[in-house]
Design a protein around this motif. Structure first.
Motif, PDB file in Angstrom:
ATOM      1  N   TYR A   1      -4.114   2.122  -7.794  1.00  0.00           N
ATOM      2  CA  TYR A   1      -4.343   2.739  -6.462  1.00  0.00           C
ATOM      3  C   TYR A   1      -3.477   3.997  -6.315  1.00  0.00           C
ATOM      4  CZ  TYR A   1      -3.437   2.502  -1.259  1.00  0.00           C
ATOM      5  OH  TYR A   1      -3.250   2.740   0.082  1.00  0.00           O
TER       6      TYR A   1
ATOM      7  N   ASP B   1       3.178  -1.245   4.391  1.00  0.00           N
ATOM      8  CA  ASP B   1       2.357  -1.763   3.289  1.00  0.00           C
ATOM      9  C   ASP B   1       3.051  -1.578   1.949  1.00  0.00           C
ATOM     10  OD1 ASP B   1       2.013   0.941   2.803  1.00  0.00           O
ATOM     11  OD2 ASP B   1      -0.137   0.972   3.139  1.00  0.00           O
ATOM     12  N   SER B   2       2.311  -1.764   0.877  1.00  0.00           N
ATOM     13  CA  SER B   2       2.782  -1.713  -0.510  1.00  0.00           C
ATOM     14  C   SER B   2       3.427  -3.037  -0.941  1.00  0.00           C
ATOM     15  CB  SER B   2       3.711  -0.512  -0.732  1.00  0.00           C
ATOM     16  OG  SER B   2       3.739  -0.194  -2.104  1.00  0.00           O
TER      17      SER B   2
ATOM     18  N   HIS C   1       1.902  -5.364   7.330  1.00  0.00           N
ATOM     19  CA  HIS C   1       1.443  -6.349   6.363  1.00  0.00           C
ATOM     20  C   HIS C   1       2.543  -7.406   6.253  1.00  0.00           C
ATOM     21  CE1 HIS C   1      -1.417  -3.295   5.261  1.00  0.00           C
ATOM     22  NE2 HIS C   1      -1.843  -3.914   4.176  1.00  0.00           N
TER      23      HIS C   1
ATOM     24  N   ASP D   1      -9.741  -3.850   3.744  1.00  0.00           N
ATOM     25  CA  ASP D   1      -8.510  -3.489   3.025  1.00  0.00           C
ATOM     26  C   ASP D   1      -8.692  -2.232   2.171  1.00  0.00           C
ATOM     27  OD1 ASP D   1      -5.821  -3.808   2.553  1.00  0.00           O
ATOM     28  OD2 ASP D   1      -6.001  -5.559   1.261  1.00  0.00           O
ATOM     29  N   ASP D   2      -9.241  -2.383   0.965  1.00  0.00           N
ATOM     30  CA  ASP D   2      -9.451  -1.251   0.053  1.00  0.00           C
ATOM     31  C   ASP D   2     -10.847  -1.384  -0.538  1.00  0.00           C
ATOM     32  OD1 ASP D   2      -6.547  -0.076  -0.152  1.00  0.00           O
ATOM     33  OD2 ASP D   2      -6.314  -2.239  -0.363  1.00  0.00           O
TER      34      ASP D   2
ATOM     35  N   LEU E   1      -7.160 -10.007  -5.539  1.00  0.00           N
ATOM     36  CA  LEU E   1      -5.721  -9.920  -5.875  1.00  0.00           C
ATOM     37  C   LEU E   1      -5.128 -11.293  -6.178  1.00  0.00           C
ATOM     38  CD1 LEU E   1      -4.433  -7.086  -3.507  1.00  0.00           C
ATOM     39  CD2 LEU E   1      -5.495  -6.947  -5.759  1.00  0.00           C
TER      40      LEU E   1
ATOM     41  N   PHE F   1      -2.919  -4.006  -8.758  1.00  0.00           N
ATOM     42  CA  PHE F   1      -3.812  -3.138  -7.993  1.00  0.00           C
ATOM     43  C   PHE F   1      -3.082  -1.864  -7.560  1.00  0.00           C
ATOM     44  CE2 PHE F   1      -4.323  -1.993  -3.466  1.00  0.00           C
ATOM     45  CZ  PHE F   1      -5.435  -1.172  -3.597  1.00  0.00           C
ATOM     46  N   LEU F   2      -1.876  -2.025  -7.023  1.00  0.00           N
ATOM     47  CA  LEU F   2      -1.150  -0.864  -6.500  1.00  0.00           C
ATOM     48  C   LEU F   2      -0.925   0.187  -7.597  1.00  0.00           C
ATOM     49  CD1 LEU F   2       1.498  -2.624  -4.183  1.00  0.00           C
ATOM     50  CD2 LEU F   2      -0.477  -1.259  -3.435  1.00  0.00           C
TER      51      LEU F   2
ATOM     52  N   SER G   1     -10.471  -8.858  -0.638  1.00  0.00           N
ATOM     53  CA  SER G   1      -9.188  -8.404  -1.178  1.00  0.00           C
ATOM     54  C   SER G   1      -8.367  -9.591  -1.668  1.00  0.00           C
ATOM     55  CB  SER G   1      -8.421  -7.642  -0.092  1.00  0.00           C
ATOM     56  OG  SER G   1      -7.062  -7.484  -0.427  1.00  0.00           O
TER      57      SER G   1
ATOM     58  N   HIS H   1      -3.047  -9.307   7.090  1.00  0.00           N
ATOM     59  CA  HIS H   1      -3.185 -10.472   6.187  1.00  0.00           C
ATOM     60  C   HIS H   1      -2.686 -11.721   6.910  1.00  0.00           C
ATOM     61  CE1 HIS H   1      -4.653  -8.252   2.766  1.00  0.00           C
ATOM     62  NE2 HIS H   1      -3.601  -7.450   2.791  1.00  0.00           N
TER      63      HIS H   1
ATOM     64  N   GLU I   1       0.986 -11.713   2.850  1.00  0.00           N
ATOM     65  CA  GLU I   1      -0.130 -11.513   1.896  1.00  0.00           C
ATOM     66  C   GLU I   1       0.284 -12.221   0.602  1.00  0.00           C
ATOM     67  OE1 GLU I   1      -0.763  -7.439   0.603  1.00  0.00           O
ATOM     68  OE2 GLU I   1      -2.750  -7.894  -0.224  1.00  0.00           O
TER      69      GLU I   1
ATOM     70  N   HIS J   1      -7.207   0.872   4.254  1.00  0.00           N
ATOM     71  CA  HIS J   1      -6.348   1.961   3.769  1.00  0.00           C
ATOM     72  C   HIS J   1      -7.271   3.088   3.339  1.00  0.00           C
ATOM     73  CE1 HIS J   1      -2.831  -0.811   3.455  1.00  0.00           C
ATOM     74  NE2 HIS J   1      -3.805  -1.701   3.317  1.00  0.00           N
TER      75      HIS J   1
ATOM     76  N   LEU K   1      -1.125  -8.182  -6.450  1.00  0.00           N
ATOM     77  CA  LEU K   1      -1.028  -6.957  -5.637  1.00  0.00           C
ATOM     78  C   LEU K   1      -0.510  -5.786  -6.469  1.00  0.00           C
ATOM     79  CD1 LEU K   1      -1.070  -5.391  -2.964  1.00  0.00           C
ATOM     80  CD2 LEU K   1       1.116  -6.466  -2.356  1.00  0.00           C
TER      81      LEU K   1
HETATM   82  N1  HPA Z   1      -1.278  -4.775   0.484  1.00  0.00           N
HETATM   83  C1  HPA Z   1      -0.213  -3.992   0.500  1.00  0.00           C
HETATM   84  N2  HPA Z   1      -0.285  -2.678   0.371  1.00  0.00           N
HETATM   85  C2  HPA Z   1      -1.481  -2.117   0.217  1.00  0.00           C
HETATM   86  C3  HPA Z   1      -2.626  -2.867   0.192  1.00  0.00           C
HETATM   87  C4  HPA Z   1      -2.521  -4.280   0.344  1.00  0.00           C
HETATM   88  O1  HPA Z   1      -3.494  -5.057   0.333  1.00  0.00           O
HETATM   89  N3  HPA Z   1      -3.650  -2.000   0.032  1.00  0.00           N
HETATM   90  C5  HPA Z   1      -3.126  -0.768  -0.023  1.00  0.00           C
HETATM   91  N4  HPA Z   1      -1.804  -0.832   0.091  1.00  0.00           N
END
Ligand code: HPA
Ligand code: ZN
Length: 322
Positions: free
Chosen positions: A56, A164-165, A192, A273-274, A247, A52-53, A243, A216, A195, A11, A49
Motif C-alpha cells: 500500500y 491508522d497504520s 482504528h 477500508d481499501d 488480512l 498489506f501496508l 478487509s 474495526h 483490528e 482510505h 496488516l
Molecule cells: N488498518 C490500518 N491502517 C490502514 C488500513 C487498515 O486496515 N488501511 C490503510 N491503512
C-alpha cells in the motif's frame, strides 16, 4: 445493493486500482517493480496488516500531484455512488505523502477538488463527502503534531482526525496530546483500534483519544465488559468484512463475527477500508455479508441506517437519508 448508506471507513489511497497505479506511474515517470497490471494484482495476497501496508505504501509513490489526488477521489466517489453510497467520510494519510516531498496544499486541494468533481458527476445520486486526516501510528507523536500544524490552514476542508497504520505496539495512548489539540481545533475524532491490536486499545481510544467511532473494533469481542460498554454507549464500529478476511483475521467470510457483534446489540456499520486491494467497494461488502453470513435484508437496512446515524452529517441531512 442499492440501500442508501454512508461509508465511514475508506482510505483514499486504498482506492487506487492497479490500472491507476500504472497510469500515474507513466504520467509521473515513476518506475514500478512490476511489468504489468496483472503482475501487480497477483501480489495482493496478504498474510496480515503489515504485509498489506508494505505494498500500500509502495504503490503510493505514484501519487505526486494535485491532479492525481483529484482524479483518485473523483473515481472513488463515482464508483461508490454507483454502489449506493450517499455520503463518504474519507481517510487520507498525509505523512506518507509529505515524506515523498508532496506538499499539504497539493494533497488537500487535490482531494477537495476530487470531492467537488465526484459530487458534480454523481449529481443524480446526491453523494456528499468529507475528509478525515489520519495520523500514522507507527510514526512518532511529534510527527503527528507537526502534521496537524501543517494542516491548520486547511481545516475548513477537514472534518476530523483518525489513527491508522501498523497497530500492534502503537497504542492510542501515544497520541493523546495530538487528539486533544485536534479537538481544541474543532475537529471530530475516530481511530482504528482492535483490528489486530487488543481490546485494551479500544478502551484507550475511547478514554484517552475520546473518539466518536471505533474503526474495526472486532477484537472488542475478547472483552465482555468492553462489549457491555460499547452496547450501553452505542459506540459505532466501522467494520470492514472483506478487509478482515484478506488480512487474516478470519479464514473465510463465513467465519466473520459480524453477526455476533450485531447479536450483542452493538452499533455496527459495514465499510470497504481499501477496496482496490480487498476485492470490493461498500456495496460489494454488503452483498458479500448477505451471501456468506446470511444477513437478512432487514438487518442490512439497519446496518445502512446505522452508518447514516454514525456519520458526522448534520441532523437534517441524516433525516433526509434515513
Ligand atoms: N488498518 C490500518 N491502517 C490502514 C488500513 C487498515 O486496515 N488501511 C490503510 N491503512
Ligand atoms: Zn482502515
Amino acid at each position: 445493493m442499492d440501500i442508501p448508506k454512508a461509508e465511514l471507513h475508506v482510505h483514499i489511497e486504498g482506492t487506487m486500482e492497479p490500472e491507476m497505479v500504472f497510469e500515474l506511474a507513466r504520467r509521473n515517470d515513476v518506475e514500478l517493480p512490476y511489468s504489468s497490471v496483472a503482475e501487480l494484482r497477483s501480489r495482493y495476497e496478504f498474510s496480515d496488516l503489515q504485509s498489506f501496508l508494505d505494498i500500500y505504501y509502495a504503490n503510493m509513490a505514484v501519487l505526486r500531484t494535485r491532479r492525481d489526488f483529484r482524479e483518485l477521489t473523483a473515481a472513488y466517489l463515482r464508483e461508490s455512488a454507483r454502489q449506493g453510497v450517499r455520503h463518504a467520510e474519507i481517510f487520507f494519510d498525509p505523512q506518507a505523502h509529505l515524506a515523498r516531498g508532496v506538499e499539504m496544499p497539493a494533497i488537500v486541494d487535490g482531494l477537495s477538488e476530487g470531492i467537488t468533481e465526484g459530487i458534480t458527476e454523481g449529481a443524480g445520486s446526491g453523494v456528499t463527502a468529507e475528509l478525515i486526516l489520519c495520523f500514522l501510528r507507527d510514526q512518532s507523536a511529534e510527527s503527528a503534531m507537526d502534521t496537524l500544524r501543517l494542516a491548520e490552514p486547511f481545516l475548513d476542508r477537514i472534518i476530523g482526525v483518525g489513527l491508522d497504520s501498523a497497530e500492534v505496539g502503537h497504542p492510542p495512548s501515544k497520541f493523546t496530546e495530538v487528539f486533544d489539540r485536534a479537538r481544541e481545533l474543532g475537529l471530530r475524532a475516530v481511530a482504528h483500534a482492535g483490528e489486530e491490536g487488543p481490546a485494551e486499545y479500544v478502551r484507550e481510544a475511547l478514554d484517552l483519544l475520546r473518539v466518536e467511532r471505533v474503526d474495526h473494533g472486532i477484537r472488542a469481542l475478547d472483552d465482555p465488559e468492553l462489549v457491555d460498554r460499547l452496547r450501553r454507549e452505542q459506540v459505532p464500529l466501522t467494520v470492514c468484512p472483506l478487509s478482515n478476511v484478506r488480512l487474516g483475521s478470519f479464514s473465510h467470510l463465513s467465519q466473520h463475527t459480524l453477526p455476533r457483534l450485531m447479536a450483542e446489540g452493538l452499533m455496527v456499520t459495514i465499510n470497504s477500508d481499501d477496496p482496490a486491494y480487498f476485492g470490493g467497494y461498500a456495496g460489494e461488502n454488503f452483498s458479500a455479508v448477505r451471501e456468506h453470513l446470511g444477513l437478512t435484508r432487514e438487518q442490512l437496512r439497519q446496518v445502512a441506517a446505522n452508518s447514516v446515524q454514525a456519520s458526522f452529517l448534520d441532523r437534517e441531512r441524516k433525516s433526509a437519508l434515513l
